[in-house]
Design a protein around this motif. Sequence first.
Motif, PDB file in Angstrom:
ATOM      1  N   TRP A  57     -17.654  -8.109  49.484  1.00 56.35           N
ATOM      2  CA  TRP A  57     -19.213  -7.735  49.723  1.00 56.35           C
ATOM      3  C   TRP A  57     -20.106  -8.346  48.741  1.00 56.35           C
ATOM      4  O   TRP A  57     -21.241  -8.899  49.098  1.00 56.35           O
ATOM      5  N   MET A  58     -19.693  -8.059  47.405  1.00 57.17           N
ATOM      6  CA  MET A  58     -20.640  -8.762  46.336  1.00 57.17           C
ATOM      7  C   MET A  58     -20.668 -10.163  46.699  1.00 57.17           C
ATOM      8  O   MET A  58     -21.794 -10.867  46.427  1.00 57.17           O
ATOM      9  N   SER A  59     -19.711 -10.744  46.943  1.00 54.16           N
ATOM     10  CA  SER A  59     -19.597 -12.448  47.221  1.00 54.16           C
ATOM     11  C   SER A  59     -20.626 -12.784  48.492  1.00 54.16           C
ATOM     12  O   SER A  59     -21.268 -13.410  48.081  1.00 54.16           O
ATOM     13  N   ILE A  62     -15.115  -4.353  48.363  1.00 52.56           N
ATOM     14  CA  ILE A  62     -16.219  -4.144  47.535  1.00 52.56           C
ATOM     15  C   ILE A  62     -16.300  -5.647  46.899  1.00 52.56           C
ATOM     16  O   ILE A  62     -17.617  -6.160  46.414  1.00 52.56           O
ATOM     17  N   PHE A  63     -15.119  -6.286  46.470  1.00 50.40           N
ATOM     18  CA  PHE A  63     -15.320  -7.598  45.908  1.00 50.40           C
ATOM     19  C   PHE A  63     -15.805  -8.696  47.047  1.00 50.40           C
ATOM     20  O   PHE A  63     -16.950  -9.599  46.681  1.00 50.40           O
ATOM     21  N   ASP A  91     -30.881 -10.177  49.709  1.00 50.32           N
ATOM     22  CA  ASP A  91     -32.291 -10.518  49.226  1.00 50.32           C
ATOM     23  C   ASP A  91     -32.481 -10.148  47.842  1.00 50.32           C
ATOM     24  O   ASP A  91     -33.553 -10.230  47.267  1.00 50.32           O
ATOM     25  N   GLN A  92     -31.555  -9.447  47.187  1.00 53.26           N
ATOM     26  CA  GLN A  92     -31.480  -9.033  45.761  1.00 53.26           C
ATOM     27  C   GLN A  92     -30.415  -9.499  45.005  1.00 53.26           C
ATOM     28  O   GLN A  92     -29.509  -9.176  45.103  1.00 53.26           O
ATOM     29  N   ASN A  93     -30.510 -10.732  44.237  1.00 53.59           N
ATOM     30  CA  ASN A  93     -29.415 -11.585  43.549  1.00 53.59           C
ATOM     31  C   ASN A  93     -30.014 -11.980  42.395  1.00 53.59           C
ATOM     32  O   ASN A  93     -30.904 -12.637  42.127  1.00 53.59           O
ATOM     33  N   PRO A  94     -29.275 -11.319  41.269  1.00 54.71           N
ATOM     34  CA  PRO A  94     -29.825 -11.832  39.856  1.00 54.71           C
ATOM     35  C   PRO A  94     -29.244 -13.314  39.632  1.00 54.71           C
ATOM     36  O   PRO A  94     -28.658 -13.893  38.554  1.00 54.71           O
ATOM     37  N   ILE A  95     -29.861 -14.448  40.447  1.00 56.30           N
ATOM     38  CA  ILE A  95     -29.327 -15.816  40.212  1.00 56.30           C
ATOM     39  C   ILE A  95     -30.600 -16.614  40.127  1.00 56.30           C
ATOM     40  O   ILE A  95     -31.563 -16.337  41.012  1.00 56.30           O
ATOM     41  N   TRP A 109      -9.962  -1.126  49.620  1.00 53.29           N
ATOM     42  CA  TRP A 109     -11.471  -0.810  49.183  1.00 53.29           C
ATOM     43  C   TRP A 109     -11.650  -1.939  48.074  1.00 53.29           C
ATOM     44  O   TRP A 109     -12.801  -2.372  48.117  1.00 53.29           O
ATOM     45  N   SER A 110     -10.872  -2.104  47.077  1.00 52.35           N
ATOM     46  CA  SER A 110     -10.988  -3.201  46.027  1.00 52.35           C
ATOM     47  C   SER A 110     -11.227  -4.449  46.557  1.00 52.35           C
ATOM     48  O   SER A 110     -12.581  -5.107  46.121  1.00 52.35           O
ATOM     49  N   PHE A 135     -23.013 -10.841  49.690  1.00 49.75           N
ATOM     50  CA  PHE A 135     -24.370 -10.432  49.370  1.00 49.75           C
ATOM     51  C   PHE A 135     -25.223 -11.732  48.758  1.00 49.75           C
ATOM     52  O   PHE A 135     -26.122 -12.007  49.006  1.00 49.75           O
ATOM     53  N   THR A 136     -24.483 -12.413  47.867  1.00 49.29           N
ATOM     54  CA  THR A 136     -24.904 -13.374  47.253  1.00 49.29           C
ATOM     55  C   THR A 136     -25.500 -14.708  48.339  1.00 49.29           C
ATOM     56  O   THR A 136     -26.623 -15.395  48.109  1.00 49.29           O
TER      57      THR A 136
END
Lengths: 575, 181
Positions: free
Chosen positions: B38-40, B35-36, B47-51, B31-32, B42-43
């Motif tokens: 997925w975060m990567s 989720i790591f 469509d939603q990235n604070p970048i 799981w760890s 998703f960048t």
Amino acid sequence: MISALVNDYDEDGWRKCNVTGLDVHRSVENYVKLFGVTAVVALVVGGVFAFTVALTRWEIIGLLGEEAFYRHLSMHAWNLLIFWMVFMEIAILYVGGPMVLGRKLPLKKLAGAGFALMAAGAVIINYAIWTTSQPQEAPLLTAYAPLEISATFYGGGIVFLLGATVAALPFFAAVYLHYKDTTGSLPLVTFGAFATAIIAVQAIVGGLVVFSYAFLWRIDVIGSIDAALYRQLFWIIGHGSQQINLAAMVTVWYFLTHVVGGAEVFSEKVSRTAFVLYVFFINLGAAHHLLSDPVVSAEWRIFNASYAFYGAAFASMIHAFAIPAGLEAGRRKRGLGGGLFGWLTNGPWKNPVFSATIFSIILFGFLGGITGVVMGQLQTNMSWVRTLATVGHFHGTVAVGTTLTFMALVYFVIRVMFLKQLAFPRLASFQPYFYAGAMGVATILLMYAGILFGIPRRVDEVVWNIPGSDWSMLAAAPLITIFGVFAVLAILAGVIFAVVAVVSVFLGKDIEEGGNADLVPDGGYGVGADMEDGDPVHKYDVRGTFAITLIFLATFVAVYVLNWYVLTQLWQIGP
Amino acid sequence: MSSPLKPPEGNWWDVPVDRRESIYLGLAGIWSLLIFGWMSIFTRIGDQNPIGDTYRVSPEEFSENLSEYRENAGETEDGVLIPDGEDVYIAAAQFAWQGTPVQLETGKTYKIHLSSLDVQHGFSIRPEGNLTRQVNLLALPGYEWVIEMEFDEADTYHVICNEFCGVGHSSMHGTIEVVEG
């Protein structure tokens, strides 16, 4: 009255604790009491401001005006999040170090000096906050430069952190002396306390740097301050201090589930590995405060906020199994409970030490832990950060987690170190249920208000009225009203705790010889003194724990997916 | 007896780990990593990235850029700015969002240039019709953050400050009018 607070020691200052079986020296016990009582004073001060803050955010009541609100919020934050916690943690270091190792407190003068510095720092900070007047601003917790905040405040921060460092030295000395005298491994509780102390040093170094930086800027030694650098440095202590809370709390969980519940260490290897992971990775997690910031790169944010591939979140998930498994195996070994959950349901639930500990383990994991990871993701952070959801998260960690654990520890210390019966015993039994229930609901409502309505933190009004605007966030009004009720109930539960603690210590009845037998599962002298026989603990069936942790993982996945769903409903942001 | 208050006996490192605990640890470990990952991922796909790019900028420079942008922008009858092109400048300052109100179109990608002229501010935005659709970014003095946004629904979007910026903070409010493009 004071003489009644002094225990019977032999001529060398030792006594044998009839609950833990530990040899306790007067020097350790006195300082544990000193730090513990001071912590409770900070809890009471911070709790008073919890009341005024809650009654302001409950906007229908709207107790305080804007300027007063920020001052009260600052008092609430510093007294509860920092002073209540850190004074308790020094006490925990002294319990986990010299007391568990059966030693005197080394470097006693440093313990005294550390206490004096910490107390002075706390008084200076409280004074600086309370006397804030325009054009200076209240610091809140973060004192974000370049906001105009008094130099006295930053100075107080430096003094307090120096004090905490000095006060931690006797703990390190005790561990060092232990290794000089003996070989072999430390007991798990000492090992956990040692990990806590290392994490504390990491955090405090960051804190000293950032407050010195801001202090020098405020007294005009340096001409300007970089807001991004301040944020990065601040969060080393800002979140690092909360990681100290976490590690100390987990250590206390191992300690209290053992003493009052009959837990054993399910696997030394697994639990110690988790503490080592904390030491290496947990403070990296502070980076999640910079997730919705400019300046730092996406890669830097992802690597650090994931505690380097979730090294520390995984460690917490290890404890989430190891602690209930230890309780389940220990109680099964003692014949205390069959079936899937009998070991838990037939626990000493009237004992507030036990109930507060168990509630804090469950609520911390389900409310604080899961949300911490969810809001600590690069993208979902944009929905959480600076809303009431964030406040919900840290009330899940610090209020229903650490504070409830430390309440359990205070009840325990009253019984076994002050050797006093708990005053108002029925009320004391009821208090953890009341606090966990009310604060648990208040915490969840804060999260809903943040995620579902985007209600910001750190404002005195926004739902019924935004000054100067004809728009406000009225859709959240029913939720905030219910929140207000539960917040007040939770504070009432805190008042009950304080009353029970203070009356017990100063006016409580002494505990006679054998009067603490009900605290330990075997009812005898020292936990598990007769439990040398039987299978190794890891041979016992922990299917109840397995079921609970699978429910936990399933909840984790569900909350995670829901949060990502909410995020992906947004318009396009970023490349 | 395996007490956390006593040193462990014998070779504790080699004591086998319980089977159920191993299964759970395996699940938690997987799981760890998931989720790591997925975060990567998703960048790259999300469509939603604070970048967005960050530049150093003094408050004076940013103020000048904002003025220049205002001069080139059009204006509705109500005095709402209509940006000339894809760049949109918003400056947070005690206690107003300079550059608002501004009118933007759906389906068009804008570069929001976000900065602060004094202290730290929280850029918190949501459409009036659905408060759950809200996003929170940071406006830092000394830094200009250029972050892309493409709105998908016409509505009045409210911007409030959600980082404490001094007494007056709670009155800091601005609007972005999003119209059909």
